[in-house]
Motif scaffolding. Structure first.
Motif, PDB file in Angstrom:
ATOM      1  N   LEU A 103       0.816  -1.210   0.000  1.00  0.00           N
ATOM      2  CA  LEU A 103       0.000   0.000   0.000  1.00  0.00           C
ATOM      3  C   LEU A 103       0.850   1.262   0.000  1.00  0.00           C
ATOM      4  CD1 LEU A 103      -2.872  -0.923   2.502  1.00  0.00           C
ATOM      5  CD2 LEU A 103      -2.936  -0.908   0.008  1.00  0.00           C
ATOM      6  N   LEU A 104       1.989   1.216   0.718  1.00  0.00           N
ATOM      7  CA  LEU A 104       2.841   2.403   0.833  1.00  0.00           C
ATOM      8  C   LEU A 104       3.890   2.489  -0.269  1.00  0.00           C
ATOM      9  CD1 LEU A 104       3.470   2.352   4.690  1.00  0.00           C
ATOM     10  CD2 LEU A 104       1.898   3.848   3.424  1.00  0.00           C
ATOM     11  N   SER A 105       3.874   1.529  -1.209  1.00  0.00           N
ATOM     12  CA  SER A 105       4.925   1.513  -2.218  1.00  0.00           C
ATOM     13  C   SER A 105       4.891   2.732  -3.129  1.00  0.00           C
ATOM     14  CB  SER A 105       4.803   0.232  -3.063  1.00  0.00           C
ATOM     15  OG  SER A 105       3.530   0.193  -3.710  1.00  0.00           O
ATOM     16  N   THR A 152       4.352   5.736  -2.105  1.00  0.00           N
ATOM     17  CA  THR A 152       4.738   6.915  -1.331  1.00  0.00           C
ATOM     18  C   THR A 152       6.204   6.809  -0.942  1.00  0.00           C
ATOM     19  OG1 THR A 152       4.195   5.951   0.821  1.00  0.00           O
ATOM     20  CG2 THR A 152       2.384   6.982  -0.419  1.00  0.00           C
ATOM     21  N   VAL A 153       6.731   7.898  -0.391  1.00  0.00           N
ATOM     22  CA  VAL A 153       8.141   7.900   0.030  1.00  0.00           C
ATOM     23  C   VAL A 153       8.354   7.036   1.264  1.00  0.00           C
ATOM     24  CG1 VAL A 153       8.602  10.157  -0.962  1.00  0.00           C
ATOM     25  CG2 VAL A 153       7.720   9.999   1.370  1.00  0.00           C
ATOM     26  N   LEU A 154       7.264   6.665   1.947  1.00  0.00           N
ATOM     27  CA  LEU A 154       7.403   5.840   3.153  1.00  0.00           C
ATOM     28  C   LEU A 154       7.462   4.349   2.841  1.00  0.00           C
ATOM     29  CD1 LEU A 154       4.845   7.639   5.511  1.00  0.00           C
ATOM     30  CD2 LEU A 154       7.327   7.924   5.429  1.00  0.00           C
ATOM     31  N   GLY A 155       7.152   3.970   1.598  1.00  0.00           N
ATOM     32  CA  GLY A 155       7.061   2.558   1.271  1.00  0.00           C
ATOM     33  C   GLY A 155       8.358   1.798   1.453  1.00  0.00           C
ATOM     34  N   LEU A 156       9.426   2.238   0.794  1.00  0.00           N
ATOM     35  CA  LEU A 156      10.702   1.521   0.870  1.00  0.00           C
ATOM     36  C   LEU A 156      11.302   1.524   2.265  1.00  0.00           C
ATOM     37  CD1 LEU A 156      12.355   2.499  -2.537  1.00  0.00           C
ATOM     38  CD2 LEU A 156      11.119   0.413  -1.937  1.00  0.00           C
ATOM     39  N   PRO A 157      11.327   2.671   2.990  1.00  0.00           N
ATOM     40  CA  PRO A 157      11.839   2.617   4.366  1.00  0.00           C
ATOM     41  C   PRO A 157      11.031   1.682   5.257  1.00  0.00           C
ATOM     42  CG  PRO A 157      11.801   4.869   3.582  1.00  0.00           C
ATOM     43  CD  PRO A 157      11.082   4.050   2.560  1.00  0.00           C
ATOM     44  N   PHE A 158       9.691   1.643   5.064  1.00  0.00           N
ATOM     45  CA  PHE A 158       8.865   0.749   5.879  1.00  0.00           C
ATOM     46  C   PHE A 158       9.218  -0.709   5.611  1.00  0.00           C
ATOM     47  CE2 PHE A 158       5.110  -1.920   6.415  1.00  0.00           C
ATOM     48  CZ  PHE A 158       4.770  -1.638   7.723  1.00  0.00           C
ATOM     49  N   VAL A 159       9.361  -1.058   4.328  1.00  0.00           N
ATOM     50  CA  VAL A 159       9.714  -2.439   3.989  1.00  0.00           C
ATOM     51  C   VAL A 159      11.099  -2.785   4.517  1.00  0.00           C
ATOM     52  CG1 VAL A 159      10.142  -4.031   2.084  1.00  0.00           C
ATOM     53  CG2 VAL A 159       8.204  -2.470   1.979  1.00  0.00           C
ATOM     54  N   ALA A 160      12.041  -1.849   4.406  1.00  0.00           N
ATOM     55  CA  ALA A 160      13.394  -2.107   4.912  1.00  0.00           C
ATOM     56  C   ALA A 160      13.370  -2.345   6.415  1.00  0.00           C
ATOM     57  CB  ALA A 160      14.300  -0.929   4.574  1.00  0.00           C
ATOM     58  N   LEU A 161      12.590  -1.542   7.148  1.00  0.00           N
ATOM     59  CA  LEU A 161      12.482  -1.735   8.597  1.00  0.00           C
ATOM     60  C   LEU A 161      11.819  -3.074   8.915  1.00  0.00           C
ATOM     61  CD1 LEU A 161      12.934  -0.482  11.382  1.00  0.00           C
ATOM     62  CD2 LEU A 161      10.665   0.572  11.184  1.00  0.00           C
ATOM     63  N   GLY A 162      10.777  -3.411   8.132  1.00  0.00           N
ATOM     64  CA  GLY A 162      10.119  -4.694   8.363  1.00  0.00           C
ATOM     65  C   GLY A 162      11.026  -5.876   8.081  1.00  0.00           C
ATOM     66  N   LEU A 163      11.854  -5.780   7.057  1.00  0.00           N
ATOM     67  CA  LEU A 163      12.788  -6.863   6.750  1.00  0.00           C
ATOM     68  C   LEU A 163      13.850  -7.005   7.831  1.00  0.00           C
ATOM     69  CD1 LEU A 163      13.290  -6.323   2.910  1.00  0.00           C
ATOM     70  CD2 LEU A 163      12.121  -8.231   4.012  1.00  0.00           C
ATOM     71  N   THR A 164      14.301  -5.877   8.372  1.00  0.00           N
ATOM     72  CA  THR A 164      15.289  -5.940   9.457  1.00  0.00           C
ATOM     73  C   THR A 164      14.722  -6.670  10.662  1.00  0.00           C
ATOM     74  OG1 THR A 164      16.283  -3.870   8.694  1.00  0.00           O
ATOM     75  CG2 THR A 164      16.765  -4.561  10.945  1.00  0.00           C
ATOM     76  N   ALA A 165      13.470  -6.348  11.015  1.00  0.00           N
ATOM     77  CA  ALA A 165      12.834  -7.044  12.138  1.00  0.00           C
ATOM     78  C   ALA A 165      12.591  -8.515  11.808  1.00  0.00           C
ATOM     79  CB  ALA A 165      11.523  -6.345  12.499  1.00  0.00           C
ATOM     80  N   ALA A 166      12.243  -8.813  10.545  1.00  0.00           N
ATOM     81  CA  ALA A 166      12.032 -10.212  10.150  1.00  0.00           C
ATOM     82  C   ALA A 166      13.316 -11.018  10.288  1.00  0.00           C
ATOM     83  CB  ALA A 166      11.512 -10.274   8.718  1.00  0.00           C
ATOM     84  N   ARG A 167      14.437 -10.394   9.977  1.00  0.00           N
ATOM     85  CA  ARG A 167      15.722 -11.089  10.144  1.00  0.00           C
ATOM     86  C   ARG A 167      15.954 -11.431  11.611  1.00  0.00           C
ATOM     87  NH1 ARG A 167      20.864 -10.706   6.968  1.00  0.00           N
ATOM     88  NH2 ARG A 167      22.507 -11.476   8.331  1.00  0.00           N
ATOM     89  N   GLY A 168      15.624 -10.494  12.515  1.00  0.00           N
ATOM     90  CA  GLY A 168      15.755 -10.780  13.942  1.00  0.00           C
ATOM     91  C   GLY A 168      14.816 -11.871  14.404  1.00  0.00           C
ATOM     92  N   LEU A 169      13.559 -11.865  13.907  1.00  0.00           N
ATOM     93  CA  LEU A 169      12.623 -12.924  14.268  1.00  0.00           C
ATOM     94  C   LEU A 169      13.096 -14.275  13.733  1.00  0.00           C
ATOM     95  CD1 LEU A 169       9.203 -11.128  13.648  1.00  0.00           C
ATOM     96  CD2 LEU A 169      10.234 -11.724  15.847  1.00  0.00           C
ATOM     97  N   GLY A 170      13.701 -14.252  12.544  1.00  0.00           N
ATOM     98  CA  GLY A 170      14.254 -15.495  12.017  1.00  0.00           C
ATOM     99  C   GLY A 170      15.347 -16.058  12.912  1.00  0.00           C
ATOM    100  N   GLY A 171      16.190 -15.168  13.461  1.00  0.00           N
ATOM    101  CA  GLY A 171      17.215 -15.634  14.389  1.00  0.00           C
ATOM    102  C   GLY A 171      16.617 -16.234  15.648  1.00  0.00           C
ATOM    103  N   LEU A 172      15.511 -15.635  16.155  1.00  0.00           N
ATOM    104  CA  LEU A 172      14.833 -16.192  17.331  1.00  0.00           C
ATOM    105  C   LEU A 172      14.276 -17.580  17.032  1.00  0.00           C
ATOM    106  CD1 LEU A 172      13.591 -15.959  20.171  1.00  0.00           C
ATOM    107  CD2 LEU A 172      11.647 -14.773  19.129  1.00  0.00           C
ATOM    108  N   HIS A 173      13.611 -17.742  15.898  1.00  0.00           N
ATOM    109  CA  HIS A 173      13.067 -19.053  15.532  1.00  0.00           C
ATOM    110  C   HIS A 173      14.187 -20.060  15.305  1.00  0.00           C
ATOM    111  CE1 HIS A 173       8.683 -18.458  14.989  1.00  0.00           C
ATOM    112  NE2 HIS A 173       9.027 -17.183  14.871  1.00  0.00           N
TER     113      HIS A 173
END
Length: 425
Positions: A55-57, A59-80
């Motif tokens: 949805l945000l792709s 807008t200017v917030l789309g890419l930073p939001f996805v980048a932040l979400g991917l960073t958190a996903a990497r951390g969740l992957g390490g937890l799993h």
């Protein structure tokens, strides 16, 4: 062949004992029963990142939001990854740390191109249905079994005076069958979780291949460095000393020829010349010994000329079959030559074979070397010996040039060793 491990000998890989059917580890049960909340949270998070990012792709917030979400996903992957390792025994190697370039734009580009993060996000999505299935196997299925096994009792509590009928028998039998299926269902869910974690939370195959190549080339480089140091030491302590002695002998012979020098007889002069000739021959032999292995002279004409000559020198009769439609790179030719030499040497020393066959084909960008013998078999590449010796050393040498080594050697033979390499690097 060499590096053999026979059954029952130290170093042989012990077969993994089969687990009893009803054996369920506590970690497997805990992961299946309590993993549903994590699966739900992870799956909803992945869906939210993808949905909001789409949805945000615009807008200017789309890419930073996805980048932040991917960073958190990497951390969740390490937890799993830690949970699956501790609870269900899924040994997953951690991926390489993400490179952090300077500048906000560089960090954004790195986060968006982080394959580990994208694979972790995919893991969170696929983990959702597996978590539901695991919870069903560990919690819902046993509850259903209890209800079916106790059906005659529940029916009489709800309907006092109710007589037993076929429905009671069917319910009990069905409950017993489902109870017998519970351990298998839990173990199947755990196996699926292990495969998913190893496939998505660890390094990608390309990363693993790069790591293997780096390790093999580092090992080969260290071996080559040690060989160069030994060569330098041998040249300094051996060949140089022989040349100095030869120079002294020639100086004495020159003095014998000087009319104004000391008076030497013809016998003394001949003795000095014989000594000089002997020292020259010894120096030549020493130089040949030192230069052997740096680069085979036989390879100047390519593998088509080098391999038949190598087979002719083998103590065991060797049939040679060559199909070299493409000439490999010099580094590949050298690796194939040393591999063939080592394998033929092993056939002569360790296999007890009466005949061998060497086949080399280079077609469609791939080169395959196969050495087959009719010996006793039982060859295997043991733990890395380092230094490039034995089948383990051959495997390291081949890995360094993006090749592989396959060994088929049942007890009683025959032994077939196949090396596969690219024609060019």
């Amino acid at each position: 062949m060499t590096d053999r491990h026979l059954p029952g000998t130290p170093g042989a890989a012990a077969p993994t004992p089969a687990r009893p059917y009803f054996s369920v580890r506590g970690g497997e049960l805990l992961f299946a029963a309590a993993g549903l909340p994590l699966a739900l949270a992870g799956g909803l998070y992945a869906l939210a990142v993808l949905y909001a990012g789409t949805l945000l792709s615009l807008t200017v917030l789309g890419l930073p939001f996805v980048a932040l979400g991917l960073t958190a996903a990497r951390g969740l992957g390490g937890l799993h990854r830690q949970l699956t390792t501790r609870l269900i025994g899924a040994v997953v190697e951690p991926p390489r740390p993400r490179h952090r370039p300077p500048g906000a734009l560089g960090r954004l580009r790195t986060a968006l191109g982080d394959t580990v993060a994208w694979r972790s996000l995919l893991y969170l999505l696929l983990r959702l249905p597996l978590g539901v299935l695991g919870f069903a196997a560990a919690v819902l299925l046993p509850l259903g079994c209890c209800w079916l096994l106790g059906f005659p009792l529940w029916a009489r509590l709800l309907e006092p005076g109710r007589s037993a009928d076929r429905l009671d028998v069917v319910a009990v039998l069905l409950g017993a069958a489902l109870a017998a299926a519970v351990p298998g269902a839990i173990r199947a869910a755990s196996a699926a979780e292990r495969r998913l974690a190893r496939g998505l939370l660890g390094p990608a195959r390309t990363e693993q291949r790069v790591a293997e190549l780096e390790h093999a080339r580092a090992t080969l480089s260290a071996a080559n460095t040690d060989r160069l140091r030994r060569l330098e030491r041998d040249l300094h302590d051996g060949t140089q000393a022989r040349l100095v002695a030869l120079a002294i002998t020639l100086s004495l012979a020159d003095d014998a020829l000087d009319p104004q020098g000391a008076a030497f007889g013809a016998g003394r002069l001949r003795t000095l010349l014989d000594r000089a000739r002997t020292q020259t021959d010894e120096t030549i032999v020493e130089l040949r010994r030192l230069t052997r292995g740096i680069h085979p002279v036989a390879l100047d004409g390519g593998l088509a000329q080098a391999l038949p000559g190598l087979a002719d020198t083998a103590p065991v009769p060797v049939a040679v079959r060559l199909d070299l439609r493409e000439r490999p790179d010099p580094a590949i030719e050298e690796a194939v030559y040393y591999c063939a030499a080592e394998l033929l040497t092993n056939v002569a020393k360790h296999s007890g074979a009466r005949a061998a066959e060497l086949t080399v084909t280079a077609v469609a960008g791939r080169l395959r070397l196969t050495v087959r013998d009719d010996g006793r078999g039982g060859a295997a590449a043991g733990a890395g010996t380092g230094g490039g010796t034995g089948l383990a050393g051959l495997r390291e040498r081949l890995t360094a040039v993006d090749g592989s080594l396959h060994i088929a050697s049942p007890q009683g033979g025959p032994t077939v060793v196949t090396a596969e390499l690219p024609v060019s690097l």
